[in-house]
Design a protein around this motif. Structure first.
Motif, PDB file in Angstrom:
ATOM      1  N   ARG A  19       0.867  -1.109  -0.034  1.00  0.00           N
ATOM      2  CA  ARG A  19       0.204   0.003  -0.182  1.00  0.00           C
ATOM      3  C   ARG A  19       0.987   1.187  -0.026  1.00  0.00           C
ATOM      4  N   GLU A  20       1.827   1.141   0.828  1.00  0.00           N
ATOM      5  CA  GLU A  20       2.739   2.462   0.900  1.00  0.00           C
ATOM      6  C   GLU A  20       3.467   2.496  -0.609  1.00  0.00           C
ATOM      7  N   GLU A  21       3.814   1.488  -1.281  1.00  0.00           N
ATOM      8  CA  GLU A  21       4.548   1.585  -2.504  1.00  0.00           C
ATOM      9  C   GLU A  21       3.338   2.299  -3.507  1.00  0.00           C
ATOM     10  N   LEU A  22       2.237   1.745  -3.543  1.00  0.00           N
ATOM     11  CA  LEU A  22       1.150   2.070  -4.269  1.00  0.00           C
ATOM     12  C   LEU A  22       0.588   3.536  -4.156  1.00  0.00           C
ATOM     13  N   ALA A  25       3.367   5.335  -5.899  1.00  0.00           N
ATOM     14  CA  ALA A  25       3.147   5.619  -7.463  1.00  0.00           C
ATOM     15  C   ALA A  25       1.852   6.554  -7.569  1.00  0.00           C
ATOM     16  N   GLN A  26       0.999   6.679  -6.659  1.00  0.00           N
ATOM     17  CA  GLN A  26      -0.142   7.774  -7.023  1.00  0.00           C
ATOM     18  C   GLN A  26       0.769   8.979  -6.959  1.00  0.00           C
ATOM     19  N   LEU A  27       1.451   9.252  -5.971  1.00  0.00           N
ATOM     20  CA  LEU A  27       2.240  10.796  -5.960  1.00  0.00           C
ATOM     21  C   LEU A  27       2.866  11.042  -6.974  1.00  0.00           C
ATOM     22  N   LEU A  28       3.771   9.826  -7.391  1.00  0.00           N
ATOM     23  CA  LEU A  28       4.669  10.184  -8.905  1.00  0.00           C
ATOM     24  C   LEU A  28       3.615  10.410  -9.952  1.00  0.00           C
ATOM     25  N   LEU A  29       2.682   9.852  -9.967  1.00  0.00           N
ATOM     26  CA  LEU A  29       1.468  10.011 -11.168  1.00  0.00           C
ATOM     27  C   LEU A  29       1.012  11.457 -11.267  1.00  0.00           C
ATOM     28  N   ASP A  30       0.547  11.916  -9.974  1.00  0.00           N
ATOM     29  CA  ASP A  30       0.093  13.259  -9.923  1.00  0.00           C
ATOM     30  C   ASP A  30       0.812  14.292 -10.092  1.00  0.00           C
ATOM     31  N   ASN A  31       2.247  13.815 -10.138  1.00  0.00           N
ATOM     32  CA  ASN A  31       3.532  14.804 -10.443  1.00  0.00           C
ATOM     33  C   ASN A  31       3.997  14.661 -11.712  1.00  0.00           C
ATOM     34  N   GLN A  32       3.381  13.821 -12.649  1.00  0.00           N
ATOM     35  CA  GLN A  32       3.790  13.649 -14.013  1.00  0.00           C
ATOM     36  C   GLN A  32       5.063  12.939 -13.904  1.00  0.00           C
ATOM     37  N   LYS A  33       5.389  12.117 -13.315  1.00  0.00           N
ATOM     38  CA  LYS A  33       6.546  11.181 -13.228  1.00  0.00           C
ATOM     39  C   LYS A  33       6.294  10.092 -13.526  1.00  0.00           C
ATOM     40  N   LEU A  34       5.879   9.579 -14.883  1.00  0.00           N
ATOM     41  CA  LEU A  34       5.310   8.488 -15.224  1.00  0.00           C
ATOM     42  C   LEU A  34       6.064   7.249 -15.045  1.00  0.00           C
ATOM     43  N   LYS A  35       7.086   7.432 -15.487  1.00  0.00           N
ATOM     44  CA  LYS A  35       8.185   5.929 -15.516  1.00  0.00           C
ATOM     45  C   LYS A  35       8.454   5.755 -14.197  1.00  0.00           C
ATOM     46  N   ALA A  36       8.545   6.608 -13.117  1.00  0.00           N
ATOM     47  CA  ALA A  36       8.673   6.052 -11.708  1.00  0.00           C
ATOM     48  C   ALA A  36       7.598   5.834 -11.289  1.00  0.00           C
ATOM     49  N   TYR A  43       6.436  -2.689  -8.346  1.00  0.00           N
ATOM     50  CA  TYR A  43       6.983  -3.149  -7.302  1.00  0.00           C
ATOM     51  C   TYR A  43       6.062  -3.518  -6.015  1.00  0.00           C
ATOM     52  N   SER A  44       5.009  -2.578  -6.089  1.00  0.00           N
ATOM     53  CA  SER A  44       3.936  -2.803  -4.842  1.00  0.00           C
ATOM     54  C   SER A  44       3.230  -4.197  -4.949  1.00  0.00           C
ATOM     55  N   ILE A  45       3.293  -4.775  -6.253  1.00  0.00           N
ATOM     56  CA  ILE A  45       2.666  -6.355  -6.430  1.00  0.00           C
ATOM     57  C   ILE A  45       3.586  -7.433  -6.666  1.00  0.00           C
ATOM     58  N   ALA A  46       4.823  -7.067  -6.776  1.00  0.00           N
ATOM     59  CA  ALA A  46       5.933  -8.186  -7.246  1.00  0.00           C
ATOM     60  C   ALA A  46       5.979  -9.314  -6.238  1.00  0.00           C
ATOM     61  N   TYR A  47       6.033  -9.071  -4.793  1.00  0.00           N
ATOM     62  CA  TYR A  47       5.959 -10.017  -3.625  1.00  0.00           C
ATOM     63  C   TYR A  47       4.837 -10.926  -3.923  1.00  0.00           C
ATOM     64  N   PHE A  48       3.408 -10.431  -4.210  1.00  0.00           N
ATOM     65  CA  PHE A  48       2.386 -11.291  -4.066  1.00  0.00           C
ATOM     66  C   PHE A  48       2.249 -12.079  -5.396  1.00  0.00           C
ATOM     67  N   ASN A  49       2.838 -11.554  -6.446  1.00  0.00           N
ATOM     68  CA  ASN A  49       3.152 -12.461  -7.885  1.00  0.00           C
ATOM     69  C   ASN A  49       3.768 -13.778  -7.243  1.00  0.00           C
ATOM     70  N   LYS A  50       4.864 -13.438  -6.823  1.00  0.00           N
ATOM     71  CA  LYS A  50       5.640 -14.582  -6.363  1.00  0.00           C
ATOM     72  C   LYS A  50       4.916 -15.559  -5.406  1.00  0.00           C
ATOM     73  N   ASN A  51       4.204 -15.178  -4.439  1.00  0.00           N
ATOM     74  CA  ASN A  51       4.013 -15.806  -3.232  1.00  0.00           C
ATOM     75  C   ASN A  51       2.538 -16.167  -3.374  1.00  0.00           C
ATOM     76  N   TYR A  52       1.684 -15.412  -4.313  1.00  0.00           N
ATOM     77  CA  TYR A  52       0.032 -15.842  -4.356  1.00  0.00           C
ATOM     78  C   TYR A  52      -0.122 -16.492  -5.786  1.00  0.00           C
ATOM     79  N   VAL A  53       0.553 -15.889  -6.924  1.00  0.00           N
ATOM     80  CA  VAL A  53      -0.018 -16.385  -8.070  1.00  0.00           C
ATOM     81  C   VAL A  53       0.936 -17.668  -8.362  1.00  0.00           C
TER      82      VAL A  53
END
Length: 111
Positions: A19-22, A25-36, A43-53
């Motif tokens: 949630r913190e990473e997400l 991400a929203q703050l970066l989007l709001d500030n037009q830092k799209l790649k970041a 990276y907010s979901i990478a762990y869950f891909n490995k451990n849940y999917v």
């Protein structure tokens, strides 16, 4: 010293971090830092891909969505000619939010 987490405690800790990473991400989007924003959303979901999917808790379809997010993240980080768009960054953030919500629901129902 790093605390030891087990089971639900580890999942809750990882969810808080996701949630913190997400949020980042929203703050970066709001500030037009799209790649970041693409990077942090993935990276907010990478762990869950490995451990849940990969473990079969969630469908392979979700895994394919995350794989697409990984490609966007990779392009954002390493492709000098990749032009990040707002719509794609918004989609990355929505994908991450949807998965995190699904994991939260799963943990709540199975704890």
């Amino acid at each position: 010293m790093t605390p030891k987490f087990y089971g639900k405690d580890l999942a809750q800790y990882k969810l808080e971090r996701a949630r913190e990473e997400l949020d980042t991400a929203q703050l970066l989007l709001d500030n037009q830092k799209l790649k970041a924003a693409n990077n942090r959303a993935y990276y907010s979901i990478a762990y869950f891909n490995k451990n849940y999917v990969h473990t079969g808790i969630f469908s392979r379809e979700i895994g394919r969505v995350i794989a697409k997010a990984a490609k966007v993240r990779h392009a954002s980080d390493y492709d000098e000619f990749y032009i990040a768009g707002r719509e794609e960054a918004e989609k990355q953030i929505q994908t991450a939010n949807d998965l995190i919500t699904a994991v939260e629901d799963y943990i709540e129902k199975n704890a």
